[in-house]
Every structure is written in structure tokens, then in C-alpha cells.
Design an enzyme around this catalytic site. Structure first.
Site, short mmCIF file in Angstrom:
data_model
loop_
_atom_site.label_atom_id
_atom_site.label_comp_id
_atom_site.label_asym_id
_atom_site.label_seq_id
_atom_site.Cartn_x
_atom_site.Cartn_y
_atom_site.Cartn_z
N HIS B 57 0.82 -1.21 0.00
CA HIS B 57 0.00 0.00 0.00
C HIS B 57 0.86 1.26 0.00
O HIS B 57 0.37 2.34 0.33
CB HIS B 57 -0.92 0.02 1.22
CG HIS B 57 -1.77 -1.20 1.36
ND1 HIS B 57 -2.66 -1.58 0.40
CD2 HIS B 57 -1.85 -2.13 2.34
CE1 HIS B 57 -3.27 -2.70 0.79
NE2 HIS B 57 -2.78 -3.05 1.96
N HIS B 219 -7.23 -4.64 -1.04
CA HIS B 219 -6.57 -5.91 -1.30
C HIS B 219 -7.31 -6.67 -2.40
O HIS B 219 -7.12 -7.87 -2.57
CB HIS B 219 -6.53 -6.78 -0.04
CG HIS B 219 -6.10 -6.04 1.17
ND1 HIS B 219 -7.00 -5.44 2.01
CD2 HIS B 219 -4.88 -5.79 1.66
CE1 HIS B 219 -6.33 -4.85 2.99
NE2 HIS B 219 -5.06 -5.04 2.81
#
Lengths: 332, 332
Positions: B57, B219
Site C-alpha cells: 500500500h 486488497h
């Protein structure tokens, strides 16, 4: 073509509106031109810096308009040089009593159009000088270039020229420092995927599933060669050997490093690349003074990256460290 | 899988080395743990802020370690919660006499592991509190979540909690402000393409050539639905209707806006999205106090973006404007 856009023919105009909406504290747009200027321009007593080029390289160049960097950024259509009249309007709007310096990336169209704008401004009695950035060591001459191309090293030029201009230095002094940066910066990149110009609707080149292109330009111009994908370390070793083969770096020299993502490359991969760049430099005894990792000069959604190395002396270090406050680059 | 990596099993370790090489002035890495801490930590007299989660991320969360934001960021494997012992080491290393606040995104694994680390630290006599960010309005409950997921709005939480901690406020005061941000922030995203976890080597979901997913997680968790790609304006209208339907915004309210690229989305498209977000807010009489456009919480090379809206009061405005100096976010 999967893009978050409305009309392929209006991407630049709508992007400009989105930038101004995001950063009214930094920039305003000139009416009728895709030109972003510093909100409080012209800044009297300061040489004005004007840069620009085709769109699709964001945050270049509009993201670097602000204190300590550019006074104006002129945006052409995607991957297309801005017109002389747009550049001329930019110069007219931001030039102070100290004049203006044009920072041009070495593409034939850009050089021609910025030169015409320079002549138009000079006819108005504005003092204008220009410099040409040609940091890409990959190839001599290219699809749209005679000589070497200007790529991400240009952002170092903006940063340091901007800091010098902010001191109130005269035009010839700002130009001297800017040319020193250009003489001291080298870059080279690689791509995993092409990108799609919205109005074209299809990729600007193709690569096989396991293929990469070494040394391509930021508009997808051909590089030195294609080969099967290698490891990050092997890719970095090759790019660094080309860069370091072109610049005289000795032990205890200081450098600034830029690892520039081309658009679709995860930061994770840029940091993995930086790990090897740092190791190569330190093994040679070269000191890494400051590192920039991120997206500075992109090619829409191209996957890949470039490395830029800037050799520093005391003057350049001080100017690199000077305050910059722009949407895309801040130095405290 | 086209990635600039060496070994899929070592991407996080090598990334950490690349981050430390790039930003030695900001961070150092704890030995034996993928934890980045502020270079000068612990900072006495200041509540320590600890966050983290799975890798992939970036720049979250290591890029936000520094003055005015986080004291430590704990990095798990890609899209995998960090272990309790890594989180515990982070807390031990950065907690001051004023204690530590854990900022957790709402994923079952993260919540469990941060809670275990909290208990371990408390057994050492360290004062620890925690908050859970759940800003994603898309879905209730999800693949790895009970309740709503925590996504890019978390960066606003880091910024404002960090500014409050920097004032020397006590732990309960920092927690109060942090919970106010969490109560006032809403986000939602969309994706054009999946991403590939290096160790898996294949996409985490598939989308047809003209298909997009609305409301997916960072995700690749399923969103609310899939549909054919629409225009940027239509996409923004839908995301904003979900966000604004979930938060009470009145005329003359002030908001901060974040347009967050998920990894492969050109800045051009993010600005085109911001143009419409800005228009929708202004049409309602809502005042846009500050806008952030860029990559703040990505999903490797996923194409797509999220919108976060934070409702501001005077206290939150002052803290949002306070100085931050981190690799990925600087406020002057």
C-alpha cells in the site's frame, strides 16, 4: 482503453480544471490557454521560470509551479508540444523586471515553439533566455529529437534554477547555475508496458509478456534495445553503467538521486531499484546527498522507471536544499 | 508477472532497505523487524503514534513516518497483517513517557495482532490506547473484515493525530481528536484492473476489458458490484452519492478531499476525477478547505482510485494545516 476520463479530446482541459480546483493556493490558469502560473505572479525582483511541454507527464510540469520552482507551466496536448502563442502568453504573464528563463526539454517541437515564443516576448521588450535539458543518455537522436532527449532530470533543473531565482539573482546568474545543473545531470529509463494516448485509443508500442524495453523515451520513443525481463538488480546495473559511463564521478563526490516512476510502477518496485542504485554508488565511494523516489515525470500509465543522477557541488547542494513549496515537490 | 523485483519472497525486506537508503534523514529500521521508526525516536513528551498493516500500500505506512505524523510503521508481508511481536517491538521502541496510540485499519488480522501487541506492551508498563479506522462506505463486512474496511481516509487520521501528538497533548486527548477524525471521514473507491501479489504471481481478481469494479477493497476484496466502464463524471457521481449519503454535510461546512490513486492510475485521471468531486461539493455549498491528489494508499499496480471526504471543524483545520515533514507528505 480503460481510463477514468470523460472525453478523450478534452482530457487536458478537464485536467487543468481539476488541478486548479485542487491547488488554488498555488496556481491559477490563464484564460483561454492551458497555462498554469503562480497564484501571485509576476513576482517582482525575481527571474521568472517558464517550462512545459506535452501533457501526460504529470506532475510535470504544472505540479512544480510554486515558490522555489516554476512561475509558469505550459501544457500542450498529450505528448504534443505547446504552441508558441501559449508559451508567449505564459512569459508575458509571469516575467518580472528581471526577465524570464525558459527551461526546455530537448524535443524538436518544444525547442522550435519555445524559441518562437522567446522571439515574440523579446519583441515586447521582455528579457528572455533559454536552456535546453538533454539528460537522457540512452540514445543520440530519436523520433522527435536531434541530440539527446530531456527526461526526469529536468525536475532537478526546475528545483535548482527555482531556488537560484528566488534569491533575486540576475538572469545571467540564474542561467549560469541552470546550465551547471544540465551539465551535471544524467538519466536513463526502462519500460515494462506501453501507454495509451487517450485520443489515439491504442498503445503507442507493444511488448511481449516477458519483454522489456531499455532506454525508451517518455513518449514511447524506441530505446537502445529490447530483451527478456531481468531482475531489478540486473536492470539497475545496466542503467547505472550507462549513466556512470557518461559522467565523471569520483570517490567522495556528492550526488542527488531520483528514482522516477513512469506511471504504473508500484512504489515498492521503485524502492527495490533504489536499494541497488544506492549500493552501486556507495561501492564506488560516491556519497548520496539526497534521494527522491516517486512520480516526477510520467508517461501516463506506462510501467517502468528512470534513474537520474545529479553531481553536486556546494552551490548546487545549497540550492537543492532551499525551500520549495509546490503541489508535487516540497522541500522544507 | 511483469515486476521490477529480484525475488518475490524478499520484496518487503528489499523495499525496506531501499526506503532507508532513500530517507536516512527521516527513518531507521529496527533490526530483525520490518518496522520503520522516526530517526530520533522515542520523542520524549509526545504520544507515540504507531500504525502499519500489510505491505503493498506504499507510501502507506512507512512514507508517513516523521515529524507531525507517525513514530513507527510496521510492515507485514504483502497484503498480510504484521505479527504481534513486530508491532510490540515498534511500540517498545517509540513509546515515550506519554504512551503510544495504535492506529489500526479495520481488518480482522490487523485488529487481532495490534490488540495482542497492545497487551504485550501494557505488561511492560507502557500506556497504550488504540483506535480503529473504518472509513470505507462501500460494504459492511468483507473478505477480511467485520464491519467496514479502513482505506485511504486513514492518512487523514495519521496527519491530524500526528499534529495533535506533536503539541505535547496527553494520550486521552490525542485519542479523542483521532476518534473525531475517524467519525468524520468517509471513503470509497473503484478499480479498472486487479493487481498481482508477487509471491502469488497471478492477479487477485479478473475484470473484463470494458468492466470496472465499484467499491472494491485495497486488497482486491469484492465491492458492491461490477458494471461496464462509465465516464469519469458518472463514476465520481456514484462514489460521491454513497459517501455523501453516509455523512451529514450542510451548506458552508468545510471538508478536506483526498483523491487517492491505487497505483497505476495516471495523475491526469485523478485530476479529472477531482474536477467533478469539487463541482459536486461546491454545488451543495460545501467548502473545499484543502485537497490532496496523488498516491497515498495504493494496491500495488491496481488501476483505479478512491475518494475520501473529511468533515472539518476549527480544531481539525488547525491540525490539518500544522507542519508535517515525512517522505510522502509534507505540510509547510
Amino acid at each position: 482503453m480503460k481510463k477514468i476520463i470523460n472525453n478523450p479530446e478534452r482530457v487536458v482541459e478537464e485536467m487543468m480544471e481539476g488541478i486548479v480546483a485542487a491547488y488554488p493556493q498555488y496556481v491559477r490558469k490563464l484564460e483561454n490557454y492551458n497555462v498554469l502560473v503562480r497564484k501571485n505572479s509576476p513576482v517582482e525582483g525575481k527571474v521568472a521560470l517558464v517550462s512545459g511541454g506535452g501533457s501526460g507527464h504529470e506532475p510535470s510540469h504544472g505540479g512544480f509551479v510554486g515558490e522555489g520552482m516554476l512561475d509558469a507551466a505550459v501544457a500542450g496536448a498529450v505528448f504534443t508540444s505547446p504552441t508558441p502563442d501559449a508559451i508567449y502568453e505564459a512569459v508575458k504573464n509571469v516575467a518580472s523586471d528581471k526577465g524570464a528563463l525558459l527551461i526546455i526539454k530537448n524535443y524538436t517541437g518544444d525547442v522550435m515553439n519555445f524559441d518562437m515564443a522567446k522571439e515574440m516576448a523579446e519583441m515586447d521588450g521582455i528579457r528572455v533566455e533559454s536552456v535546453i535539458v538533454n539528460d537522457d543518455v540512452a540514445v543520440e537522436n530519436s523520433t522527435w529529437t536531434v541530440g539527446r532527449r530531456g527526461i526526469a532530470g529536468t525536475v532537478f533543473v526546475h528545483k535548482i534554477a527555482g531556488a537560484k531565482a528566488e534569491t533575486g539573482a540576475e538572469l545571467d546568474e540564474v542561467k549560469r547555475v541552470t546550465e551547471k545543473v544540465i551539465a551535471n545531470v544524467r538519466s536513463m529509463g526502462m519500460a515494462l508496458t506501453p501507454c495509451i494516448v487517450p485520443a489515439a485509443g491504442k498503445p503507442n508500442f507493444t511488448l511481449d509478456e516477458n519483454e522489456m524495453e531499455i532506454g525508451m523515451g517518455i513518449h514511447g520513443e524506441p530505446g537502445t534495445h529490447r530483451e527478456n525481463l531481468k531482475t531489478a538488480d540486473e536492470i539497475v546495473e545496466h542503467l547505472m553503467s550507462k549513466i556512470l559511463g557518461d559522467i565523471n564521478l569520483e570517490e567522495k563526490d556528492d550526488v542527488a538521486v531520483m528514482i522516477n516512476g513512469l506511471g504504473a510502477t508500484p512504489l515498492m518496485e521503485l524502492f527495490i531499484a533504489n536499494r541497488k542504485v544506492d549500493e552501486i554508488l556507495k561501492t564506488r565511494g560516491v556519497r548520496v546527498y539526497r534521494t527522491f523516489v516517486g512520480e516526477f515525470m510520467t508517461s501516463l500509465e506506462m510501467a517502468g522507471f528512470s534513474i537520474s543522477i545529479l553531481k553536486l557541488d556546494d552551490e548546487l547542494k545549497e540550492l537543492l536544499d532551499a525551500k520549495a513549496d509546490t503541489p508535487a515537490l516540497k522541500v522544507l
